[in-house]
Design an enzyme around this catalytic site. Structure first.
Site, PDB file in Angstrom:
ATOM      1  N   SER A  12      58.378  38.983  46.753  1.00  0.00           N
ATOM      2  CA  SER A  12      58.511  37.648  46.168  1.00  0.00           C
ATOM      3  C   SER A  12      58.397  37.738  44.660  1.00  0.00           C
ATOM      4  O   SER A  12      57.368  38.194  44.134  1.00  0.00           O
ATOM      5  CB  SER A  12      57.414  36.717  46.688  1.00  0.00           C
ATOM      6  OG  SER A  12      57.385  35.549  45.883  1.00  0.00           O
ATOM      7  N   HIS A  37      62.843  37.769  47.717  1.00  0.00           N
ATOM      8  CA  HIS A  37      62.370  36.445  48.148  1.00  0.00           C
ATOM      9  C   HIS A  37      62.127  35.580  46.906  1.00  0.00           C
ATOM     10  O   HIS A  37      61.433  35.995  45.976  1.00  0.00           O
ATOM     11  CB  HIS A  37      61.086  36.626  48.954  1.00  0.00           C
ATOM     12  CG  HIS A  37      60.549  35.374  49.564  1.00  0.00           C
ATOM     13  ND1 HIS A  37      61.044  34.844  50.736  1.00  0.00           N
ATOM     14  CD2 HIS A  37      59.548  34.538  49.170  1.00  0.00           C
ATOM     15  CE1 HIS A  37      60.367  33.750  51.052  1.00  0.00           C
ATOM     16  NE2 HIS A  37      59.461  33.540  50.111  1.00  0.00           N
ATOM     17  N   ASP A  39      60.864  31.974  45.516  1.00  0.00           N
ATOM     18  CA  ASP A  39      60.028  30.822  45.875  1.00  0.00           C
ATOM     19  C   ASP A  39      60.274  29.644  44.941  1.00  0.00           C
ATOM     20  O   ASP A  39      59.928  29.690  43.757  1.00  0.00           O
ATOM     21  CB  ASP A  39      58.555  31.229  45.814  1.00  0.00           C
ATOM     22  CG  ASP A  39      58.134  32.065  47.009  1.00  0.00           C
ATOM     23  OD1 ASP A  39      58.444  31.665  48.146  1.00  0.00           O
ATOM     24  OD2 ASP A  39      57.511  33.121  46.801  1.00  0.00           O
ATOM     25  N   MET A  41      59.361  25.851  44.073  1.00  0.00           N
ATOM     26  CA  MET A  41      58.269  24.871  44.287  1.00  0.00           C
ATOM     27  C   MET A  41      58.462  23.685  43.359  1.00  0.00           C
ATOM     28  O   MET A  41      58.864  23.850  42.200  1.00  0.00           O
ATOM     29  CB  MET A  41      56.922  25.527  43.986  1.00  0.00           C
ATOM     30  CG  MET A  41      56.654  26.780  44.805  1.00  0.00           C
ATOM     31  SD  MET A  41      54.985  27.365  44.499  1.00  0.00           S
ATOM     32  CE  MET A  41      55.002  28.901  45.433  1.00  0.00           C
ATOM     33  N   HIS A  70      63.377  30.372  49.415  1.00  0.00           N
ATOM     34  CA  HIS A  70      62.375  29.612  50.173  1.00  0.00           C
ATOM     35  C   HIS A  70      62.114  28.311  49.423  1.00  0.00           C
ATOM     36  O   HIS A  70      61.496  28.316  48.362  1.00  0.00           O
ATOM     37  CB  HIS A  70      61.107  30.476  50.281  1.00  0.00           C
ATOM     38  CG  HIS A  70      59.963  29.817  50.977  1.00  0.00           C
ATOM     39  ND1 HIS A  70      58.681  30.312  50.916  1.00  0.00           N
ATOM     40  CD2 HIS A  70      59.898  28.709  51.771  1.00  0.00           C
ATOM     41  CE1 HIS A  70      57.878  29.550  51.635  1.00  0.00           C
ATOM     42  NE2 HIS A  70      58.590  28.560  52.148  1.00  0.00           N
ATOM     43  N   MET A  72      60.231  25.124  48.818  1.00  0.00           N
ATOM     44  CA  MET A  72      58.995  24.361  49.059  1.00  0.00           C
ATOM     45  C   MET A  72      59.137  23.075  48.251  1.00  0.00           C
ATOM     46  O   MET A  72      58.454  22.863  47.233  1.00  0.00           O
ATOM     47  CB  MET A  72      57.784  25.207  48.638  1.00  0.00           C
ATOM     48  CG  MET A  72      57.518  26.354  49.617  1.00  0.00           C
ATOM     49  SD  MET A  72      56.495  27.658  48.927  1.00  0.00           S
ATOM     50  CE  MET A  72      57.755  28.588  48.062  1.00  0.00           C
ATOM     51  N   MET A 141      54.494  30.814  57.821  1.00  0.00           N
ATOM     52  CA  MET A 141      53.598  30.906  56.661  1.00  0.00           C
ATOM     53  C   MET A 141      52.218  31.379  57.117  1.00  0.00           C
ATOM     54  O   MET A 141      51.625  30.807  58.034  1.00  0.00           O
ATOM     55  CB  MET A 141      53.449  29.543  55.973  1.00  0.00           C
ATOM     56  CG  MET A 141      54.717  28.975  55.362  1.00  0.00           C
ATOM     57  SD  MET A 141      55.520  30.004  54.108  1.00  0.00           S
ATOM     58  CE  MET A 141      54.192  30.275  52.935  1.00  0.00           C
ATOM     59  N   GLY A 146      52.213  27.504  48.060  1.00  0.00           N
ATOM     60  CA  GLY A 146      51.973  26.978  46.727  1.00  0.00           C
ATOM     61  C   GLY A 146      51.594  28.034  45.705  1.00  0.00           C
ATOM     62  O   GLY A 146      51.904  27.891  44.527  1.00  0.00           O
ATOM     63  N   GLY A 148      50.786  32.483  44.991  1.00  0.00           N
ATOM     64  CA  GLY A 148      50.694  33.865  45.420  1.00  0.00           C
ATOM     65  C   GLY A 148      49.238  34.297  45.450  1.00  0.00           C
ATOM     66  O   GLY A 148      48.350  33.617  44.917  1.00  0.00           O
ATOM     67  N   GLY A 149      49.003  35.430  46.072  1.00  0.00           N
ATOM     68  CA  GLY A 149      47.687  36.046  46.014  1.00  0.00           C
ATOM     69  C   GLY A 149      46.610  35.408  46.868  1.00  0.00           C
ATOM     70  O   GLY A 149      45.426  35.671  46.669  1.00  0.00           O
ATOM     71  N   ASP A 176      55.256  35.079  55.573  1.00  0.00           N
ATOM     72  CA  ASP A 176      55.129  34.820  54.135  1.00  0.00           C
ATOM     73  C   ASP A 176      53.694  34.431  53.803  1.00  0.00           C
ATOM     74  O   ASP A 176      53.225  33.367  54.216  1.00  0.00           O
ATOM     75  CB  ASP A 176      56.111  33.710  53.744  1.00  0.00           C
ATOM     76  CG  ASP A 176      56.208  33.535  52.238  1.00  0.00           C
ATOM     77  OD1 ASP A 176      55.519  34.267  51.502  1.00  0.00           O
ATOM     78  OD2 ASP A 176      56.988  32.667  51.806  1.00  0.00           O
ATOM     79  N   GLY A 177      53.031  35.308  53.038  1.00  0.00           N
ATOM     80  CA  GLY A 177      51.709  35.000  52.529  1.00  0.00           C
ATOM     81  C   GLY A 177      50.668  36.018  52.932  1.00  0.00           C
ATOM     82  O   GLY A 177      50.435  36.246  54.123  1.00  0.00           O
TER      83      GLY A 177
HETATM   84  C1  DX5 Z   1      53.537  31.114  48.892  1.00  0.00           C
HETATM   85  C2  DX5 Z   1      54.911  31.729  48.713  1.00  0.00           C
HETATM   86  C3  DX5 Z   1      54.884  33.182  48.986  1.00  0.00           C
HETATM   87  C4  DX5 Z   1      54.039  33.946  48.044  1.00  0.00           C
HETATM   88  C5  DX5 Z   1      53.523  35.163  48.721  1.00  0.00           C
HETATM   89  O1  DX5 Z   1      53.570  29.772  48.579  1.00  0.00           O
HETATM   90  O2  DX5 Z   1      55.843  31.120  49.565  1.00  0.00           O
HETATM   91  O3  DX5 Z   1      56.189  33.725  49.035  1.00  0.00           O
HETATM   92  O4  DX5 Z   1      54.666  34.306  46.885  1.00  0.00           O
HETATM   93  O5  DX5 Z   1      52.641  35.764  47.827  1.00  0.00           O
HETATM   94  P1  DX5 Z   1      51.563  36.818  48.299  1.00  0.00           P
HETATM   95  O6  DX5 Z   1      52.306  37.922  48.943  1.00  0.00           O
HETATM   96  O7  DX5 Z   1      50.907  37.188  47.002  1.00  0.00           O
HETATM   97  O8  DX5 Z   1      50.656  36.111  49.252  1.00  0.00           O
HETATM   98 ZN    ZN Z   2      57.818  32.192  49.993  1.00  0.00          ZN
END
Ligand code: DX5
Ligand code: ZN
Length: 225
Positions: A12, A37, A39, A41, A70, A72, A141, A146, A148-149, A176-177
């Site tokens: 991502s 990927h 993201d 948002m 993706h 969101m 999910m 929302g 990462g990490g 994802d996540g």
């Molecule tokens: C979360 C995103 C994910 C995110 C995953 O809202 O949709 O794609 O970037 O990040 P990691 O792998 O750091 O959990």
């Molecule tokens: Zn994602």
């Protein structure tokens, strides 16, 4: 060609350098990424804002593999054509994003992209039972979307249930996540074949020092091999 259910890793770019997406994508693909990927948002469906279709169009020429977008965002439908025109291969919408997911998935296909449907951790597998014939991908999910990490939330039972519901249909199950070497095996064993990973892939590296990206990808692969 038969449907490819071999596990794939989709870094991502949420965890990449936002001022350097082109070089980051080239670096992570050179280091073994299978898909990219992306993201999106909106600060409304999720409590964070990233970027929209203009940025997707700008990064598209840098992606040699698969552009996995993706969304969101809510609403989804007014923006589908723009993301398809940006060159997305997959466009995934959340089942929670509006009352008409069936129409949304039809519209993604009609716009020329491959439809995916995503489920938040609080949403049961049965929420997508009536739309499986419309999709090429189901995204489970394993964090609340929302950021990462975040810490991985165990969705093993949901993944197994979806795997059974999908049967022989050519539909990817994406996770994802919180995917990292310590969590990858459980999701692959449960039936997932696309592993999104942001922080676990990009940590420790940069476009000037991309070796860690490859080390991180190989560490995830080794965990389920
Ligand atoms: C979360 C995103 C994910 C995110 C995953 O809202 O949709 O794609 O970037 O990040 P990691 O792998 O750091 O959990
Ligand atoms: Zn994602």
């Amino acid at each position: 060609m038969s449907f490819d259910r071999t596990p794939k890793i989709a870094p991502s770019i949420l965890s990449a350098d936002f001022a350097n997406f082109g070089a980051e994508i080239a670096a992570v693909e050179a280091q073994g990424a299978d898909w990219i990927h992306v993201d999106v948002m909106d600060g409304h469906f999720v409590p964070n804002i990233t970027f929209g279709p203009t940025t997707c169009a700008a990064i598209r020429p840098h992606i040699k593999t698969v552009m996995d977008v993706h969304l969101m965002i809510a609403p989804v439908d007014p923006y589908i054509q723009a993301f398809a025109d940006a060159g997305a291969d997959f466009i995934t919408a959340h089942v929670e994003a509006g009352p008409h997911i069936h129409r949304t998935l039809q519209a993604i296909r009609a716009a020329g992209a491959r439809p995916g449907v995503a489920l938040n951790p609080g949403t049961p597998a049965t929420a997508v039972a009536e739309v499986l014939d419309l999709v090429d991908l189901v995204c489970v999910m394993t964090v609340n979307p929302g950021f990462g990490g975040q810490s991985f939330i165990d969705m093993t039972a949901k993944i197994q249930q979806l795997r059974t519901m999908i049967g022989d249909r050519p539909i990817h199950i994406e996770i994802d996540g919180g995917v990292a070497p310590g969590t990858a095996k459980s999701v692959v064993d449960a039936g997932a074949d696309v592993l999104v990973a942001g922080s676990a892939v990009f940590k420790g590296g940069s476009v000037h020092n991309p070796g860690p990206y490859g080390d991180n990808i190989r560490a995830i692969r080794a965990a389920y091999a």
